[in-house]
Design a protein around this motif. Structure first.
Motif, PDB file in Angstrom:
ATOM      1  N   LEU A   1       0.825  -1.205   0.000  1.00 15.13           N
ATOM      2  CA  LEU A   1       0.000   0.000   0.000  1.00 15.13           C
ATOM      3  C   LEU A   1       0.862   1.258   0.000  1.00 15.13           C
ATOM      4  O   LEU A   1       0.530   2.247  -0.682  1.00 15.13           O
ATOM      5  CB  LEU A   1      -0.921  -0.005   1.220  1.00 15.13           C
ATOM      6  CG  LEU A   1      -2.090   0.978   1.171  1.00 15.13           C
ATOM      7  CD1 LEU A   1      -2.984   0.722  -0.043  1.00 15.13           C
ATOM      8  CD2 LEU A   1      -2.927   0.880   2.442  1.00 15.13           C
ATOM      9  N   ASP A   2       1.960   1.253   0.752  1.00 11.53           N
ATOM     10  CA  ASP A   2       2.864   2.407   0.758  1.00 11.53           C
ATOM     11  C   ASP A   2       3.409   2.673  -0.640  1.00 11.53           C
ATOM     12  O   ASP A   2       3.508   3.826  -1.075  1.00 11.53           O
ATOM     13  CB  ASP A   2       4.023   2.171   1.723  1.00 11.53           C
ATOM     14  CG  ASP A   2       3.609   2.326   3.178  1.00 11.53           C
ATOM     15  OD1 ASP A   2       2.462   2.766   3.427  1.00 11.53           O
ATOM     16  OD2 ASP A   2       4.426   2.000   4.064  1.00 11.53           O
ATOM     17  N   GLU A   3       3.751   1.618  -1.334  1.00  6.65           N
ATOM     18  CA  GLU A   3       4.281   1.783  -2.693  1.00  6.65           C
ATOM     19  C   GLU A   3       3.223   2.345  -3.630  1.00  6.65           C
ATOM     20  O   GLU A   3       3.493   3.233  -4.445  1.00  6.65           O
ATOM     21  CB  GLU A   3       4.775   0.437  -3.218  1.00  6.65           C
ATOM     22  CG  GLU A   3       6.020  -0.079  -2.504  1.00  6.65           C
ATOM     23  CD  GLU A   3       6.400  -1.489  -2.953  1.00  6.65           C
ATOM     24  OE1 GLU A   3       5.663  -2.072  -3.780  1.00  6.65           O
ATOM     25  OE2 GLU A   3       7.427  -2.000  -2.461  1.00  6.65           O
ATOM     26  N   MET A   4       2.015   1.854  -3.510  1.00 10.48           N
ATOM     27  CA  MET A   4       0.945   2.280  -4.409  1.00 10.48           C
ATOM     28  C   MET A   4       0.497   3.715  -4.112  1.00 10.48           C
ATOM     29  O   MET A   4       0.111   4.466  -5.022  1.00 10.48           O
ATOM     30  CB  MET A   4      -0.242   1.327  -4.272  1.00 10.48           C
ATOM     31  CG  MET A   4      -1.280   1.481  -5.344  1.00 10.48           C
ATOM     32  SD  MET A   4      -2.433   0.100  -5.317  1.00 10.48           S
ATOM     33  CE  MET A   4      -3.516   0.578  -6.661  1.00 10.48           C
ATOM     34  N   ALA A   5       0.543   4.114  -2.835  1.00  9.95           N
ATOM     35  CA  ALA A   5       0.040   5.430  -2.438  1.00  9.95           C
ATOM     36  C   ALA A   5       1.097   6.521  -2.493  1.00  9.95           C
ATOM     37  O   ALA A   5       0.758   7.699  -2.358  1.00  9.95           O
ATOM     38  CB  ALA A   5      -0.525   5.349  -1.014  1.00  9.95           C
ATOM     39  N   ALA A   6       2.351   6.163  -2.696  1.00 11.85           N
ATOM     40  CA  ALA A   6       3.445   7.109  -2.519  1.00 11.85           C
ATOM     41  C   ALA A   6       3.269   8.400  -3.310  1.00 11.85           C
ATOM     42  O   ALA A   6       3.488   9.494  -2.791  1.00 11.85           O
ATOM     43  CB  ALA A   6       4.766   6.443  -2.899  1.00 11.85           C
ATOM     44  N   LYS A   7       2.822   8.314  -4.560  1.00 15.65           N
ATOM     45  CA  LYS A   7       2.789   9.491  -5.429  1.00 15.65           C
ATOM     46  C   LYS A   7       1.582  10.378  -5.141  1.00 15.65           C
ATOM     47  O   LYS A   7       1.720  11.580  -4.919  1.00 15.65           O
ATOM     48  CB  LYS A   7       2.783   9.069  -6.892  1.00 15.65           C
ATOM     49  CG  LYS A   7       2.857  10.242  -7.867  1.00 15.65           C
ATOM     50  CD  LYS A   7       2.916   9.743  -9.311  1.00 15.65           C
ATOM     51  CE  LYS A   7       2.967  10.911 -10.273  1.00 15.65           C
ATOM     52  NZ  LYS A   7       2.978  10.467 -11.697  1.00 15.65           N
ATOM     53  N   GLU A   8       0.378   9.799  -5.172  1.00 18.01           N
ATOM     54  CA  GLU A   8      -0.842  10.605  -5.053  1.00 18.01           C
ATOM     55  C   GLU A   8      -1.821  10.101  -3.994  1.00 18.01           C
ATOM     56  O   GLU A   8      -2.881  10.689  -3.806  1.00 18.01           O
ATOM     57  CB  GLU A   8      -1.588  10.638  -6.389  1.00 18.01           C
ATOM     58  CG  GLU A   8      -0.857  11.367  -7.500  1.00 18.01           C
ATOM     59  CD  GLU A   8      -1.707  11.438  -8.753  1.00 18.01           C
ATOM     60  OE1 GLU A   8      -1.588  12.454  -9.464  1.00 18.01           O
ATOM     61  OE2 GLU A   8      -2.497  10.501  -9.010  1.00 18.01           O
ATOM     62  N   GLY A   9      -1.473   9.029  -3.325  1.00 20.74           N
ATOM     63  CA  GLY A   9      -2.405   8.410  -2.413  1.00 20.74           C
ATOM     64  C   GLY A   9      -3.147   7.276  -3.095  1.00 20.74           C
ATOM     65  O   GLY A   9      -2.990   7.035  -4.301  1.00 20.74           O
ATOM     66  N   ALA A  10      -3.948   6.570  -2.348  1.00 18.50           N
ATOM     67  CA  ALA A  10      -4.668   5.416  -2.892  1.00 18.50           C
ATOM     68  C   ALA A  10      -5.883   5.123  -2.016  1.00 18.50           C
ATOM     69  O   ALA A  10      -6.050   5.702  -0.938  1.00 18.50           O
ATOM     70  CB  ALA A  10      -3.750   4.192  -2.946  1.00 18.50           C
TER      71      ALA A  10
ATOM     72  N   GLU B   1      -0.002  13.983   2.504  1.00 17.72           N
ATOM     73  CA  GLU B   1      -1.044  14.814   1.897  1.00 17.72           C
ATOM     74  C   GLU B   1      -1.991  13.935   1.081  1.00 17.72           C
ATOM     75  O   GLU B   1      -1.644  12.830   0.660  1.00 17.72           O
ATOM     76  CB  GLU B   1      -0.417  15.875   0.974  1.00 17.72           C
ATOM     77  CG  GLU B   1       0.675  16.702   1.623  1.00 17.72           C
ATOM     78  CD  GLU B   1       0.131  17.668   2.661  1.00 17.72           C
ATOM     79  OE1 GLU B   1      -1.019  18.116   2.489  1.00 17.72           O
ATOM     80  OE2 GLU B   1       0.844  17.962   3.639  1.00 17.72           O
ATOM     81  N   TYR B   2      -3.185  14.490   0.843  1.00 18.25           N
ATOM     82  CA  TYR B   2      -4.157  13.797  -0.016  1.00 18.25           C
ATOM     83  C   TYR B   2      -4.173  14.482  -1.377  1.00 18.25           C
ATOM     84  O   TYR B   2      -5.198  14.989  -1.836  1.00 18.25           O
ATOM     85  CB  TYR B   2      -5.528  13.793   0.651  1.00 18.25           C
ATOM     86  CG  TYR B   2      -5.531  13.027   1.947  1.00 18.25           C
ATOM     87  CD1 TYR B   2      -5.621  11.641   1.963  1.00 18.25           C
ATOM     88  CD2 TYR B   2      -5.418  13.686   3.172  1.00 18.25           C
ATOM     89  CE1 TYR B   2      -5.592  10.925   3.150  1.00 18.25           C
ATOM     90  CE2 TYR B   2      -5.396  12.984   4.365  1.00 18.25           C
ATOM     91  CZ  TYR B   2      -5.482  11.602   4.351  1.00 18.25           C
ATOM     92  OH  TYR B   2      -5.444  10.903   5.533  1.00 18.25           O
ATOM     93  N   SER B   3      -3.021  14.447  -2.013  1.00 18.92           N
ATOM     94  CA  SER B   3      -2.848  15.179  -3.272  1.00 18.92           C
ATOM     95  C   SER B   3      -3.717  14.613  -4.378  1.00 18.92           C
ATOM     96  O   SER B   3      -4.253  15.360  -5.202  1.00 18.92           O
ATOM     97  CB  SER B   3      -1.373  15.146  -3.695  1.00 18.92           C
ATOM     98  OG  SER B   3      -0.890  13.804  -3.749  1.00 18.92           O
ATOM     99  N   GLY B   4      -3.886  13.301  -4.414  1.00 14.42           N
ATOM    100  CA  GLY B   4      -4.695  12.700  -5.466  1.00 14.42           C
ATOM    101  C   GLY B   4      -6.160  13.063  -5.351  1.00 14.42           C
ATOM    102  O   GLY B   4      -6.836  13.255  -6.377  1.00 14.42           O
ATOM    103  N   LEU B   5      -6.674  13.168  -4.140  1.00 15.50           N
ATOM    104  CA  LEU B   5      -8.076  13.535  -3.957  1.00 15.50           C
ATOM    105  C   LEU B   5      -8.354  14.939  -4.472  1.00 15.50           C
ATOM    106  O   LEU B   5      -9.474  15.252  -4.890  1.00 15.50           O
ATOM    107  CB  LEU B   5      -8.465  13.454  -2.484  1.00 15.50           C
ATOM    108  CG  LEU B   5      -8.525  12.069  -1.840  1.00 15.50           C
ATOM    109  CD1 LEU B   5      -8.953  12.189  -0.386  1.00 15.50           C
ATOM    110  CD2 LEU B   5      -9.473  11.155  -2.597  1.00 15.50           C
ATOM    111  N   GLN B   6      -7.331  15.795  -4.447  1.00 15.41           N
ATOM    112  CA  GLN B   6      -7.537  17.182  -4.848  1.00 15.41           C
ATOM    113  C   GLN B   6      -7.732  17.343  -6.349  1.00 15.41           C
ATOM    114  O   GLN B   6      -8.205  18.390  -6.800  1.00 15.41           O
ATOM    115  CB  GLN B   6      -6.344  18.035  -4.387  1.00 15.41           C
ATOM    116  CG  GLN B   6      -6.154  18.061  -2.880  1.00 15.41           C
ATOM    117  CD  GLN B   6      -4.924  18.824  -2.448  1.00 15.41           C
ATOM    118  OE1 GLN B   6      -4.596  19.860  -3.035  1.00 15.41           O
ATOM    119  NE2 GLN B   6      -4.224  18.316  -1.435  1.00 15.41           N
TER     120      GLN B   6
END
Length: 894
Positions: A754-763, A790-795
């Protein structure tokens, strides 16, 4: 009065469809015999004492004309009457409360009022009796009927019921007039901004919050008035008093299957005010069986009577919410005279159950058991239903139902308020809420701490209230009033402090052993009797916004009576009490760790969200702020419930959230607002408090199970998936698992993947627990931050328009179906609302079996909405999603 107020400049409170009816509803005394009791709840008039130039004897003469007096709200307070007559602005809106004179500055006479009521009741004959009953007057009064004063000395005490035998004073014509002068509390209290103001409000035996607290502004009249029911009761010569039913359920029980017997014990007092003895039978009926005893009551006397114990075969037991059904029995108690006439009768609603406690040496805290089974306490702190005492059975039912819907099993009634009303306890019986009932006191007012805001020193405050005898008489009376309720589980000496020593000894060694010896009594709310000193002392907290890892990793008190967080509602909810010009989002300065907050937000007790909002992107405006606040709300309370649950029976035996509701338009510590509109706190808590639950530890990455039921669950399939911000799925695993009763279990860690998948934008992390027929037993969706927290992907999520339909299932119920397309992004955090199709205002209260729901690509979710069947049928559904469907109105198919 109040000519200094400019009403044209005051925006009226925006009433929400359905709420005005709910608040105006009157309660029905289900303990009384319907044909022999009725309420005096309309047609009252009132006038301030300064405008009345005659005494009560003259006022209560039928010939005295009070037609020009102001219509009065009874049950109600002076302030409620003034509001209903548009003499004051709504104190719950904006800064209006500042425009209402405070009793400390005006003096007591300003809110001292005469109340009059004309009613028809013919004189009693053949030895029959008529009684006038007051269930609550704040704070003291004199009572007159048809020119006669009924009380020899002034009646005093907010928490005392008063009864008068009015048989000799009824008018021969059947036209009667009642006059009551109501005086405010003896000590008014200076509302100087402290907790309970300057503390002196606690010199009374009454409400402490009325002088202001950190969640409410002062109540200007200190709730002076005839605030609870007034009833006329008709009986024969003999009257029943304070029926008491006790149920014993020996052994360890299960909710289903045949039951071993239970023991029913019943005792009561029988009163005979006549000049001749009366003989008859005292009888009670339960489950089709009658138990009776021959009794003779001497003239002008009261006799305690205890009936033989009854063995109830195969009883239907009462259980707390989440553990079993809330079965109830109607126990009909009556006194039948020798000529077979029923002199008086009551119907007592009884839940057959037994509550015990013991010390859990492993956790170092008290453990509660019902019917022999240990219960992991998941509770909420309750202040009062309405700060101005506009109480109703409908509102009680709605509020307690919300607690049931949060998957809680206990409500604590906080000590700065009151002993809750029987209608509250009726709702708790119905929905399976254990009740932790404080007596009247708080550490803030009653001297636990040094406090520069207080008028008196700690030594003086420690002796509050002034009248110890009144406290004890009130305690006895209120215990008798509610002790038959199955939901009542615990008595508590006070909030964060014991009563003075003489009161504590009297409660522990005399009153409770004599009147109610089957329940747990603790000295004060965060006593060592609840939790030991492993953390350096007993206590409660923490309060306010918390990083999620605190709930999982920080070991707080093992039975925590107060632990809580934020609770700002959404933009639609704020519009009901906040002027447009004050819709300004708070701004948090990370360097100074302070917030810039609008004056109305501050007045309504906003508590800061600190950095948590900015993780979703800096709020553009108040609407954006409150939308993002719902994400934080959901995460906070799901995390709190999961963190405590993950350590149940290891670190903890229970937790009680501070707090779950507000009786005023405050902006903190609430799962739903004053208008009964839920926010995301409710649904996050509902998720995290499931009886059977699958959850994710954000610190360790561990997926675990919690089973709060009495049975093991076997052959369950755990399905774990992750989704990126574009909707691409990664199927992590699916594995069969099981869990024993009342336990937690770690299954596996997904931290690395999960850390790998979320690293860039979250998951997104999707967890499902399925039975062997693929029915969903529990499911959970987490939004996981990127490597920076941060929740950058949600934004910057893509828009996802759901296919949404709605239909009427039956009167009072709507089903909404939300469908997401294949190969799409997650449709995230959709708020579903039942609305008036014309005004678009939400229908309140309404109850959703889930909300703030997210729908994965290719999946479908249904939301069931319950509402009052009497609500008009011009309804629609509004769906407001994070990344789509904003303000989309859906018509409802027949």
């Amino acid at each position: 009065m109040f000519r200094n107020l400019s009403y044209n400049s005051i925006k009226p409170q925006k009433l929400v469809f359905g709420l005005s009816v709910l608040l105006a509803a009157t309660t029905y005394n289900n303990k009384a015999n319907a044909q022999n009791s009725y309420e005096l709840n309309s047609g009252w008039k009132c006038a301030p004492i300064k405008s009345v130039n005659v005494d009560g004897a003259k006022l209560s003469e039928p010939s005295y004309n009070t037609n020009s007096w102001m219509p009065a709200t009874v049950p109600g307070t002076v302030l409620t009457t003034l509001l209903n007559n548009k003499k004051v602005p709504d104190p719950f809106y904006g800064m209006n409360n500042e425009r209402i004179p405070d009793i400390y500055k005006t003096g007591a006479d300003y809110y001292t009022y005469w109340f009059v009521k004309e009613f028809k009741e013919a004189p009693a004959t053949n030895g029959n009796q008529v009684y006038l009953n007051f269930r609550g007057i704040n704070y003291s009064c004199d009572v007159y009927l048809n020119g006669h004063k009924l009380n020899k000395t002034i009646q005093k005490g907010m928490f005392l019921r008063f009864t008068y035998n009015i048989t000799p004073y009824l008018s021969k014509s059947g036209n009667n007039k009642l006059a009551v002068i109501v005086h405010p509390p003896d000590v008014l209290g200076n509302a100087n901004g402290g907790q309970g103001g300057d503390g002196t409000i606690a010199r009374n035996v009454g409400l402490q919050y009325t002088a202001g607290w950190d969640w409410i502004q002062p109540v200007r009249d200190r709730n002076t008035g005839i605030w609870d029911k007034v009833t006329i009761q008709k009986t024969g010569a003999v009257r029943l008093k304070d029926v008491h039913v006790i149920t014993n359920v020996p052994g360890v029980r299960m909710p289903d299957g045949a039951q071993k017997p239970a023991i029913i014990k019943l005792e009561t007092e029988v009163s005979n005010p006549t000049s001749a003895p009366v003989s008859g039978n005292l009888v009670y009926e339960i489950a089709g069986t009658s138990i009776s005893k021959s009794v003779t009551v001497k003239a002008n006397s009261t006799l305690p009577v205890k009936l033989a114990d009854y063995t109830l075969q195969n009883p239907k037991l009462w259980w707390p919410n989440g553990y079993g059904p809330q079965n109830m029995y109607d126990v009909k108690v009556k006194f039948v005279t020798g000529n077979k006439t029923v002199s008086d009768q009551e119907i007592v609603h009884v839940g057959v159950r037994e509550i015990t406690t013991k010390w859990n040496a492993h956790t170092g805290s008290r453990e509660v058991a019902v019917n022999g089974q240990k219960i992991f306490i998941k509770g909420g702190n309750w202040i009062i239903s309405d700060a101005m005492l506009r109480l109703s059975d409908m509102r009680y039912d709605a509020e307690v139902r919300f607690h049931r819907d949060m998957n809680l099993n206990l409500i604590r009634v906080w000590g700065g308020a009151m002993t809750e009303r029987p209608e509250f306890y009726d709702a708790c019986d119905k929905y399976g809420m254990l009740v932790f009932q404080d007596f009247w006191g708080s550490g803030d007012c009653n001297g636990r701490w040094v406090d520069p805001m207080k008028k008196d020193d700690q030594w003086t405050r420690r002796k509050y209230p002034d009248d110890h005898n009144l406290f004890l008489r009130s305690a006895e009376d209120q215990i008798k009033m509610v002790r038959n309720h199955a939901s009542l589980a615990m008595w508590c000496g006070g909030n964060e402090i014991t009563p003075p020593e003489d009161l504590l000894i009297a409660l522990k060694e005399d009153i409770l052993p004599r009147l109610d010896n089957t329940r747990w009594f603790i000295d004060y709310s965060n006593s060592e009797e609840m939790s030991d000193n492993r953390l350096g002392g007993n206590g409660d907290g923490p309060y306010g916004i918390q990083p999620l890892n605190v709930f999982w990793n920080f070991k707080t008190y093992p039975f925590n009576s107060e632990v809580g967080s934020v609770g700002v509602s959404d933009y639609e909810a704020l519009k009901r009490f906040m002027p447009t010009e004050n819709m300004v989002a708070p701004e948090y300065n990370e360097s100074t760790r302070k917030s810039k907050v609008d004056s109305v937000w501050d007045y309504h007790k906003y508590i800061g969200y600190d950095t948590s909002i900015n993780k979703y992107g800096k709020a553009k405006n108040a609407e954006d702020f409150t939308r993002k606040a719902q994400l934080v709300n959901y995460d906070q309370y799901r995390g709190l419930a999961e963190g405590f649950t993950s350590h149940m029976w290891d670190w903890y035996t229970g937790f009680i959230i501070w707090k779950t509701q507000n009786p005023w338009t405050a902006m903190r510590g609430q799962m739903y607002d004053y208008y009964l509109d839920p926010n995301a706190c409710l649904y996050g808590l509902r998720n995290g408090s499931e009886a059977l639950h699958v959850m994710y530890n954000p610190v360790s990455g561990m997926i675990s199970l919690a089973n709060n039921t009495f049975k093991p669950h076997r052959s369950m399939m755990l399905v774990v998936k992750a989704y990126d911000m574009n909707g691409k799925v990664k199927e992590i695993t699916q594995v069969f698992c099981d869990i024993v009763a009342t336990s937690t279990k770690n299954v596996m860690s997904v931290k690395q993947v999960l850390d790998e998948m979320a690293a860039k934008e979250g998951a997104f992390l999707s967890l499902q627990l399925l039975d062997t027929d693929k029915n969903v037993l529990s499911e959970n969706l987490y939004w996981v931050a990127d490597s920076k927290g941060e929740y950058s992907g949600l934004q910057k999520m893509k828009t996802d328009e759901l296919a949404t339909t709605a239909r009427f299932v039956k009167p009072g119920q709507v089903e909404v179906t939300l469908t997401n397309k294949q190969n799409c992004v997650v449709s995230f955090f959709n708020r579903v609302s039942l609305v008036d199709a014309t005004t678009k205002d939400r229908v309140l209260p309404a109850f959703y079996d889930n909300n703030y729901v997210s729908i994965l690509p290719g999946e479908q979710r249904k939301v069931i909405i319950d509402y009052s069947a009497t609500t008009k049928t011009n309804l629609a559904v509004d769906v407001d999603g994070w990344n789509g469907n904003k303000g989309k109105i859906i018509s409802i198919a027949k």
